[in-house]
Design a protein around this motif. Structure first.
Motif, PDB file in Angstrom:
ATOM      1  N   SER A   1       0.802  -1.190  -0.086  1.00 21.84           N
ATOM      2  CA  SER A   1       0.092   0.010   0.051  1.00 21.84           C
ATOM      3  C   SER A   1       0.876   1.254   0.108  1.00 21.84           C
ATOM      4  O   SER A   1       2.057   1.133   0.233  1.00 21.84           O
ATOM      5  CB  SER A   1      -0.876  -0.120   1.239  1.00 21.84           C
TER       6      SER A   1
ATOM      7  N   ASP B   1       0.681   3.594   2.151  1.00 18.86           N
ATOM      8  CA  ASP B   1       1.464   3.911   3.437  1.00 18.86           C
ATOM      9  C   ASP B   1       2.368   2.956   3.920  1.00 18.86           C
ATOM     10  O   ASP B   1       3.394   3.258   4.653  1.00 18.86           O
ATOM     11  CB  ASP B   1       0.081   3.782   4.607  1.00 18.86           C
TER      12      ASP B   1
ATOM     13  N   VAL C   1       3.762   1.594   9.801  1.00 16.39           N
ATOM     14  CA  VAL C   1       2.505   2.030   9.269  1.00 16.39           C
ATOM     15  C   VAL C   1       1.730   2.943  10.166  1.00 16.39           C
ATOM     16  O   VAL C   1       1.214   3.929   9.841  1.00 16.39           O
ATOM     17  CB  VAL C   1       1.625   1.014   8.267  1.00 16.39           C
ATOM     18  N   TRP C   2       1.527   2.296  11.358  1.00 12.35           N
ATOM     19  CA  TRP C   2       0.452   2.917  12.404  1.00 12.35           C
ATOM     20  C   TRP C   2       0.988   4.173  12.713  1.00 12.35           C
ATOM     21  O   TRP C   2       0.187   5.212  13.100  1.00 12.35           O
ATOM     22  CB  TRP C   2       0.072   1.889  13.538  1.00 12.35           C
TER      23      TRP C   2
ATOM     24  N   ARG D   1       0.555   6.982   9.889  1.00 12.82           N
ATOM     25  CA  ARG D   1      -0.965   7.282  10.047  1.00 12.82           C
ATOM     26  C   ARG D   1      -1.432   8.118  11.088  1.00 12.82           C
ATOM     27  O   ARG D   1      -1.857   9.290  11.185  1.00 12.82           O
ATOM     28  CB  ARG D   1      -2.039   6.197  10.075  1.00 12.82           C
TER      29      ARG D   1
ATOM     30  N   ARG E   1       0.134  11.786  10.478  1.00 10.65           N
ATOM     31  CA  ARG E   1      -0.678  12.318   9.260  1.00 10.65           C
ATOM     32  C   ARG E   1      -1.845  13.040   9.799  1.00 10.65           C
ATOM     33  O   ARG E   1      -1.994  13.977   9.406  1.00 10.65           O
ATOM     34  CB  ARG E   1      -0.941  11.493   8.035  1.00 10.65           C
ATOM     35  N   ARG E   2      -2.601  12.069  10.847  1.00  9.53           N
ATOM     36  CA  ARG E   2      -3.669  12.789  11.370  1.00  9.53           C
ATOM     37  C   ARG E   2      -3.443  13.818  12.254  1.00  9.53           C
ATOM     38  O   ARG E   2      -4.454  14.740  12.204  1.00  9.53           O
ATOM     39  CB  ARG E   2      -4.463  11.451  12.220  1.00  9.53           C
TER      40      ARG E   2
ATOM     41  N   HIS F   1       0.329  12.231  18.956  1.00  8.41           N
ATOM     42  CA  HIS F   1      -0.924  11.264  18.689  1.00  8.41           C
ATOM     43  C   HIS F   1      -2.185  12.047  19.355  1.00  8.41           C
ATOM     44  O   HIS F   1      -2.101  12.130  20.583  1.00  8.41           O
ATOM     45  CB  HIS F   1      -0.584   9.851  19.190  1.00  8.41           C
TER      46      HIS F   1
END
Length: 474
Positions: free
Chosen positions: A163, A165, A176-177, A180, A183-184, A406
């Motif tokens: 993918s 990501d 990957v986590w 993400r 990015r958030r 986070h």
């Protein structure tokens, strides 16, 4: 007469002369990697002791540091390369052999160390750790990797991604986590386009930042003041330990974001003599020392708490530089705060977190945590902050701080506090407070909810990704 040419085939191959300096540095780096992965140790605590035990100084110590931290930062990418070369997953390789291979791949693809030295010395590490058979395997893997360029290996790794990501994660050496989550967090500020810059910053070795404890030391005349913290500075290259020891700890190493977090609590409101302050999760003590110096200057009292005995010891060491009696308790912060209802004027909750904001300095954190760890941490953060509010006097101020961007650990915890406490608390404008402290204006993006919380970033501010929220109890 010279010997016939064919006789040379029976002679043992002449191995290139080794640099004993790099050999010792590799051994120290390998020892540290093993401690990190076998005992969940922290590299920043293990490595200095290993360097001292090996007698490394100057450039030798610097090389051991680069080999250790460079390998840890890029571990996920190196594992993917090793898997492609070995035709087996990294998790299938004997852990000591895998650590040595990671160290070897870092030298081959990310340093100027000669390929033959990187291969031969790494194979020797494996032979010493796991014997001849494992050494043969390591030799084959590393020689295969050494035949191609870093760019060619990266192209293969990215092509293996399932993918976008995963491709980003493999190329930037972030799970990957984590990609993400970062990015958030950026998207919440309308800055999702900064993700690549942030991931790059996470993989850069941070410059050493120091602080001069206010009222007890001055920024050295030959140092370069930092942009934001009023007492922050950089002292050039080299080991900062002589500066720290020479000042008896009044000049100390501390990230600029950490300094700003402590100053946010101090400057959130005018200080009245006799105030009582509490640093509820104090380890390892950097913020505690700054708070102690400010408490001394303003006639306030400070108490500290740290549940870990080892980290509590570090807090006491940090406080030795400040001539103020600061008791350090070793309790669960929730118990400590619950037993002190309506007692304190200011409380700092620098809550345990994923550490995603300090990946430059603690690169192993990205591989050590997983999404499954987040809910338990968030629950702890919420409970610590909530019990701390209960321990505030009316009008008292709480600084909720995490070294993580986070959203579950930052804005979600703040939202829960506001919901649970309602009109009993007022959120203050932390952005205005931090800007009032800073030497130069900070580029602080406004959160999408319009609140005054502060999120610092490595790529934007050169600090750890520290989150700061301030509350006043009504």
């Amino acid at each position: 007469m010279s010997a016939p040419a064919h006789h040379s085939r029976n002679r043992p191959p002449v191995r290139p002369r080794r640099d004993p300096r790099t050999g010792s540095a590799r051994a120290v780096a390998f020892e540290t990697l093993r401690a990190v992965h076998e005992s969940d140790a922290y590299a920043n605590l293990v490595l200095p002791k290993a360097i001292a035990a090996a007698g490394l100084t100057g450039a030798d110590a610097g090389l051991a540091t680069e080999l250790t931290y460079g390998t840890l930062r890029r571990q996920g990418t190196y594992d993917a390369i090793i898997a492609l070369s070995a035709d087996r997953g990294a998790h299938e390789i004997d852990p000591p052999v895998l650590d040595a291979l990671r160290l070897g791949v870092h030298q081959l693809l990310s340093t100027r160390i000669a390929s033959h030295a990187a291969v031969n010395e790494t194979v020797d590490l494996v032979r010493s750790a796991r014997g001849k058979g494992a050494a043969g395997f390591a030799n084959a893997v590393l020689r295969r990797i050494s035949r191609d360029t870093p760019g060619e290996w990266m192209a293969r790794v990215e092509a293996s991604a399932r993918s976008d990501d995963e491709r980003i994660g493999l190329s930037s050496a972030h799970p990957v986590w984590v990609v993400r989550a970062l990015r958030r967090a950026l998207a919440a500020e309308g800055r999702a386009d900064e993700l690549e810059d942030l991931l790059h910053a996470d993989n850069e070795a941070p410059r050493v930042t120091m602080t001069a404890l206010p009222g007890l030391a001055e920024v050295p005349a030959d140092a370069t003041p930092t942009l934001y913290s009023p007492t922050g500075f950089r002292a050039g290259g080299g080991d900062p330990e002589p500066i720290v020891s020479g000042s008896e700890g009044r000049l100390r190493v501390q990230d600029e974001g950490s300094q700003l977090a402590a100053y946010a609590l101090v400057n959130a409101a005018p200080i009245r003599p006799g105030e009582r302050w509490l640093d509820l999760c104090a380890g390892p003590g950097g913020k505690t020392a700054l708070l102690a110096a400010e408490a001394l200057a303003h006639g306030a009292q400070l108490e500290a708490n740290e549940i870990s005995p080892v980290r509590a010891g570090l807090v006491r060491q940090a406080l030795a530089a400040v001539p103020l009696d600061v008791p350090v308790s070793e309790e669960d912060g929730r118990v400590r705060a619950s037993a002190s209802l309506a007692t304190y004027d200011r409380i700092l909750v620098d809550a345990p977190c994923t550490g995603l904001g300090a990946l430059r300095r603690r690169p192993e954190a990205r591989w050590r945590k997983s999404p499954a760890d987040v809910p338990e941490l968030v629950a702890l953060q919420r409970e610590l902050a909530s019990t701390a509010i209960g321990a505030l006097k009316p009008g008292g101020i709480l600084a909720y701080v995490t070294c993580s961007p986070h959203l579950a650990e930052t804005s979600s915890v703040v939202a829960d506090l506001r919901r649970d406490w309602g009109d009993e608390i007022e959120e203050l404008d932390a952005r205005a407070v931090v800007q009032s402290v800073a030497r130069e204006p900070l580029d602080l993006a406004a959160p999408s909810d319009g609140s005054g919380r502060v999120q610092l970033w490595p790529h934007r501010h050169g600090t750890d990704a520290m989150f700061i929220a301030l509350f006043r109890k009504r």
